[in-house]
Design a protein around this motif. Structure first.
Motif, PDB file in Angstrom:
ATOM      1  N   ASN A 187       0.863  -1.191   0.000  1.00 25.48           N
ATOM      2  CA  ASN A 187       0.000   0.000   0.000  1.00 25.48           C
ATOM      3  C   ASN A 187       0.893   1.232   0.000  1.00 25.48           C
ATOM      4  N   ARG A 188       0.497   2.217  -0.762  1.00 28.41           N
ATOM      5  CA  ARG A 188       1.327   3.423  -0.853  1.00 28.41           C
ATOM      6  C   ARG A 188       0.445   4.627  -1.106  1.00 28.41           C
ATOM      7  N   GLU A 189       0.760   5.701  -0.459  1.00 23.30           N
ATOM      8  CA  GLU A 189       0.164   6.984  -0.836  1.00 23.30           C
ATOM      9  C   GLU A 189       1.186   8.059  -0.498  1.00 23.30           C
ATOM     10  N   GLY A 190       1.532   8.878  -1.490  1.00 21.08           N
ATOM     11  CA  GLY A 190       2.535   9.925  -1.272  1.00 21.08           C
ATOM     12  C   GLY A 190       3.828   9.319  -0.767  1.00 21.08           C
ATOM     13  N   SER A 191       4.290   9.795   0.391  1.00 13.98           N
ATOM     14  CA  SER A 191       5.556   9.308   0.925  1.00 13.98           C
ATOM     15  C   SER A 191       5.359   8.306   2.059  1.00 13.98           C
ATOM     16  N   MET A 192       4.188   7.676   2.101  1.00 13.48           N
ATOM     17  CA  MET A 192       3.950   6.590   3.055  1.00 13.48           C
ATOM     18  C   MET A 192       3.782   5.294   2.259  1.00 13.48           C
ATOM     19  N   ILE A 193       4.414   4.239   2.744  1.00 12.16           N
ATOM     20  CA  ILE A 193       4.339   2.962   2.025  1.00 12.16           C
ATOM     21  C   ILE A 193       4.455   1.838   3.036  1.00 12.16           C
ATOM     22  N   SER A 194       3.747   0.720   2.823  1.00 13.16           N
ATOM     23  CA  SER A 194       4.042  -0.451   3.636  1.00 13.16           C
ATOM     24  C   SER A 194       3.850  -1.732   2.869  1.00 13.16           C
ATOM     25  N   VAL A 195       4.675  -2.689   3.274  1.00  8.03           N
ATOM     26  CA  VAL A 195       4.654  -4.015   2.661  1.00  8.03           C
ATOM     27  C   VAL A 195       3.902  -4.930   3.615  1.00  8.03           C
ATOM     28  N   HIS A 196       2.713  -5.351   3.210  1.00 10.04           N
ATOM     29  CA  HIS A 196       1.936  -6.300   4.018  1.00 10.04           C
ATOM     30  C   HIS A 196       2.182  -7.694   3.428  1.00 10.04           C
ATOM     31  N   PHE A 197       2.536  -8.656   4.264  1.00  8.20           N
ATOM     32  CA  PHE A 197       2.751 -10.006   3.745  1.00  8.20           C
ATOM     33  C   PHE A 197       1.422 -10.748   3.700  1.00  8.20           C
ATOM     34  N   SER A 198       0.628 -10.329   2.738  1.00  6.65           N
ATOM     35  CA  SER A 198      -0.731 -10.822   2.596  1.00  6.65           C
ATOM     36  C   SER A 198      -1.080 -10.792   1.121  1.00  6.65           C
ATOM     37  N   GLU A 199      -1.883 -11.779   0.677  1.00  3.39           N
ATOM     38  CA  GLU A 199      -2.253 -11.800  -0.731  1.00  3.39           C
ATOM     39  C   GLU A 199      -3.492 -10.972  -1.003  1.00  3.39           C
ATOM     40  N   GLU A 200      -4.288 -10.746   0.054  1.00  7.16           N
ATOM     41  CA  GLU A 200      -5.548 -10.027  -0.149  1.00  7.16           C
ATOM     42  C   GLU A 200      -5.332  -8.521   0.023  1.00  7.16           C
ATOM     43  N   PRO A 201      -6.236  -7.728  -0.528  1.00  7.13           N
ATOM     44  CA  PRO A 201      -6.121  -6.287  -0.322  1.00  7.13           C
ATOM     45  C   PRO A 201      -6.195  -5.954   1.165  1.00  7.13           C
ATOM     46  N   VAL A 202      -5.391  -4.988   1.612  1.00  8.09           N
ATOM     47  CA  VAL A 202      -5.409  -4.572   3.016  1.00  8.09           C
ATOM     48  C   VAL A 202      -6.109  -3.220   3.087  1.00  8.09           C
ATOM     49  N   VAL A 203      -7.336  -3.233   3.620  1.00  7.08           N
ATOM     50  CA  VAL A 203      -8.171  -2.027   3.575  1.00  7.08           C
ATOM     51  C   VAL A 203      -8.650  -1.574   4.943  1.00  7.08           C
ATOM     52  N   ASP A 204      -8.445  -2.422   5.963  1.00  3.32           N
ATOM     53  CA  ASP A 204      -8.885  -2.066   7.308  1.00  3.32           C
ATOM     54  C   ASP A 204      -8.056  -2.866   8.315  1.00  3.32           C
ATOM     55  N   PHE A 205      -8.376  -2.714   9.597  1.00  2.00           N
ATOM     56  CA  PHE A 205      -7.565  -3.363  10.625  1.00  2.00           C
ATOM     57  C   PHE A 205      -7.581  -4.882  10.500  1.00  2.00           C
ATOM     58  N   GLU A 206      -8.779  -5.437  10.246  1.00  2.00           N
ATOM     59  CA  GLU A 206      -8.878  -6.896  10.176  1.00  2.00           C
ATOM     60  C   GLU A 206      -8.034  -7.483   9.057  1.00  2.00           C
ATOM     61  N   SER A 207      -8.088  -6.841   7.893  1.00  2.00           N
ATOM     62  CA  SER A 207      -7.289  -7.380   6.785  1.00  2.00           C
ATOM     63  C   SER A 207      -5.794  -7.147   7.031  1.00  2.00           C
ATOM     64  N   ALA A 208      -5.450  -6.057   7.734  1.00  2.00           N
ATOM     65  CA  ALA A 208      -4.037  -5.822   8.070  1.00  2.00           C
ATOM     66  C   ALA A 208      -3.566  -6.893   9.051  1.00  2.00           C
ATOM     67  N   ALA A 209      -4.423  -7.242   9.999  1.00  2.00           N
ATOM     68  CA  ALA A 209      -4.051  -8.204  11.041  1.00  2.00           C
ATOM     69  C   ALA A 209      -3.911  -9.615  10.495  1.00  2.00           C
ATOM     70  N   ARG A 210      -4.536  -9.886   9.339  1.00  2.00           N
ATOM     71  CA  ARG A 210      -4.439 -11.229   8.755  1.00  2.00           C
ATOM     72  C   ARG A 210      -3.121 -11.480   8.013  1.00  2.00           C
ATOM     73  N   ALA A 211      -2.316 -10.440   7.827  1.00  2.00           N
ATOM     74  CA  ALA A 211      -1.037 -10.622   7.124  1.00  2.00           C
ATOM     75  C   ALA A 211      -0.104 -11.506   7.961  1.00  2.00           C
ATOM     76  N   ASN A 212       0.894 -12.090   7.295  1.00  2.00           N
ATOM     77  CA  ASN A 212       1.764 -13.060   7.952  1.00  2.00           C
ATOM     78  C   ASN A 212       2.857 -12.378   8.786  1.00  2.00           C
ATOM     79  N   ASN A 213       2.674 -12.438  10.097  1.00  2.00           N
ATOM     80  CA  ASN A 213       3.590 -11.734  10.984  1.00  2.00           C
ATOM     81  C   ASN A 213       4.942 -12.447  11.117  1.00  2.00           C
ATOM     82  N   ASP A 214       4.944 -13.775  10.943  1.00  5.42           N
ATOM     83  CA  ASP A 214       6.223 -14.497  11.008  1.00  5.42           C
ATOM     84  C   ASP A 214       7.121 -14.081   9.851  1.00  5.42           C
TER      85      ASP A 214
END
Ligand SMILES: *Cc1c(COP(=O)(O)O)cnc(C)c1O
Length: 429
Positions: free
Chosen positions: A352-379
């Motif tokens: 996900n990126r906007e302007g000068s903010m960016i993050s790499v979520h280790f997830s195959e699904e779109p990350v659009v809210d807290f729940e989808s962010a929390a489902r990413a692979n933390n290991d």
């Protein structure tokens, strides 16, 4: 890399400071291992106590958009310090920076300076409650507004009625006045407004979320919130502590052309010193003491050193607005490069990126809210983080943080970072 001195310093710190740190995420609890202790920094680079050098993607969690030890800021602070560090009286520089901030940000007439983003958000909500004579606040799961009681409320899954505190010490009484909505879901907000008619003072949000990784607002989300607020006479608070003066001179209000009723600032506005602020049009700001009844104060608020740093920073950004294009271009370059090497190495991810903010979520699904962010692979994130560190790249030690791009980064730094991602990705499987 050798981290011996950092580890020794961490041991010593733990004896006298809870967990060895003055802000929890610094302790590396989410990724394991001992934190590195930084000795000094310049431009895009950090140097730790063991002499290791890192390309920095945290930049003090956002403030240092022009890199470390930016000369005009350093000079301004030194010059001010020679003349005394605090008086507890009005000073001219407070008006100078206020005039500049008001000229850069749309839709605000007055601004009040405080000492942190936490204070800014806490005071903005008090002002909204006082102004509307209502008590409830709507916040979004996964949005961070500092550590004051009203905001330490998080959704249990599916809970959109009453929040429960996610820290002991926050009372049930406080928690019941904080209503939780789902980021990017207007329906969740509408349901809360309908169930709490005439009771909601304000909706507060990060207009581009950055505290559950970077999550941009969906098309129409901010517009929809504005409409709902107008319909229900609720104030819309943009917490621009992270995005203010970072995403554009005028923050997300300018970028997306949406008017907020109250705006909170922190981070960039202090140029690396402890500063927060909140601002609104006259009608609302005049409700604050000493003109109005809502109390808010601070012994060190508007501190000369902090104002000097903030003024030097804002002046630079105001003079050189091409910086915003420059850092957005760098961020895009990084996005494309990282995406390419992760794909080549078959590492599932969403960037996900906007302007000068960016993050790499280790997830195959779109990350659009807290729940989808929390489902990413933390290991995977933990391995990624430590791998990057070993390769001389310092990213935030938590999967729920954005990377903050500074204009001090060169394309050589970015290419080096992308190569590091490639090397680390090969070991992720
Ligand atoms: C960092 C942050 C805060 C808190 O600011 P502090 O200066 O750490 O108190 C509040 N809101 C947002 C969006 C932030 O990113």
């Amino acid at each position: 890399m050798n981290y011996k001195r950092s580890s020794d310093l961490f041991k010593a710190a733990k004896n006298v400071i809870p967990g060895g740190v003055n802000s929890p995420v610094r302790a590396f609890s989410a990724v394991g291992g001992d934190p590195v202790f930084i000795k000094e920094a310049k431009g895009a680079y950090l140097f730790d106590e063991d002499g290791n050098k890192y390309i920095d993607y945290i930049n003090s969690w956002g403030p240092l958009i022009l890199g470390h030890a930016f000369q005009p800021v350093v000079d301004a602070v030194i010059e001010k310090a020679k003349k005394g560090t605090s008086f507890g009286t009005p000073t001219e520089i407070e008006t100078t920076i206020a005039e500049l901030a008001v000229s850069m940000v749309p839709n605000i007439d007055k601004i009040r300076f405080v000492n942190s983003g936490t204070e800014a958000c806490m005071s903005a909500v008090r002002l909204a409650r006082g102004f509307t004579s209502r008590e409830k606040v709507i916040k979004f799961a996964g949005c961070y507004h500092g550590h004051s009681d009203s905001f330490l409320i998080q959704a249990g899954s599916g809970a959109i009625t009453f929040g429960t505190p996610n820290s002991p010490g926050v009372t049930q009484g406080t928690a019941k006045d904080t209503l939780l909505a789902t980021y990017n879901s207007l329906e969740s907000v509408e349901a809360l407004l309908d169930a709490n008619k005439e009771e909601v003072a304000c909706i507060i949000l990060e207009p581009i979320a950055g505290n559950m990784g970077c999550i941009p607002p969906k098309e129409g989300f901010l517009e929809g919130l504005r409409e709902l607020c107008d319909k229900h006479n609720v104030l819309l608070i943009f917490d621009e502590v992270m995005t203010g003066f970072r995403q554009a001179k005028g923050g997300v209000q300018e970028l997306k052309n949406i008017k907020a009723d109250i705006v909170c600032f922190g981070k960039v506005i202090g140029g690396g010193l402890p500063v927060g602020a909140f601002a609104a049009r006259n009608e609302i700001m005049d409700y604050l003491a000493p003109t109005g009844p809502v109390y808010q104060a601070g012994t060190l608020s508007g501190n000369p050193l902090a104002m000097a740093a903030g003024l030097a920073m804002l002046s630079e950004l105001n003079k050189k607005s091409e910086i915003y294009n420059s850092i957005a271009d760098k961020t895009e370059f990084l996005h494309l490069g990282i995406s390419k090497v992760l794909n080549e190495n078959n590492v599932a991810h969403t960037i996900n990126r906007e302007g000068s903010m960016i993050s790499v979520h280790f997830s195959e699904e779109p990350v659009v809210d807290f729940e989808s962010a929390a489902r990413a692979n933390n290991d995977t994130f933990k391995k990624f983080f430590h791998g990057m560190l070993e390769n001389g790249v310092y990213i935030a030690p938590s999967a729920f943080e954005t990377w903050f791009i500074s204009d001090a980064l060169t394309y050589e730094d970015l290419n080096e970072t992308i190569s590091a991602v490639d090397r680390v990705a090969k070991k992720l499987k």
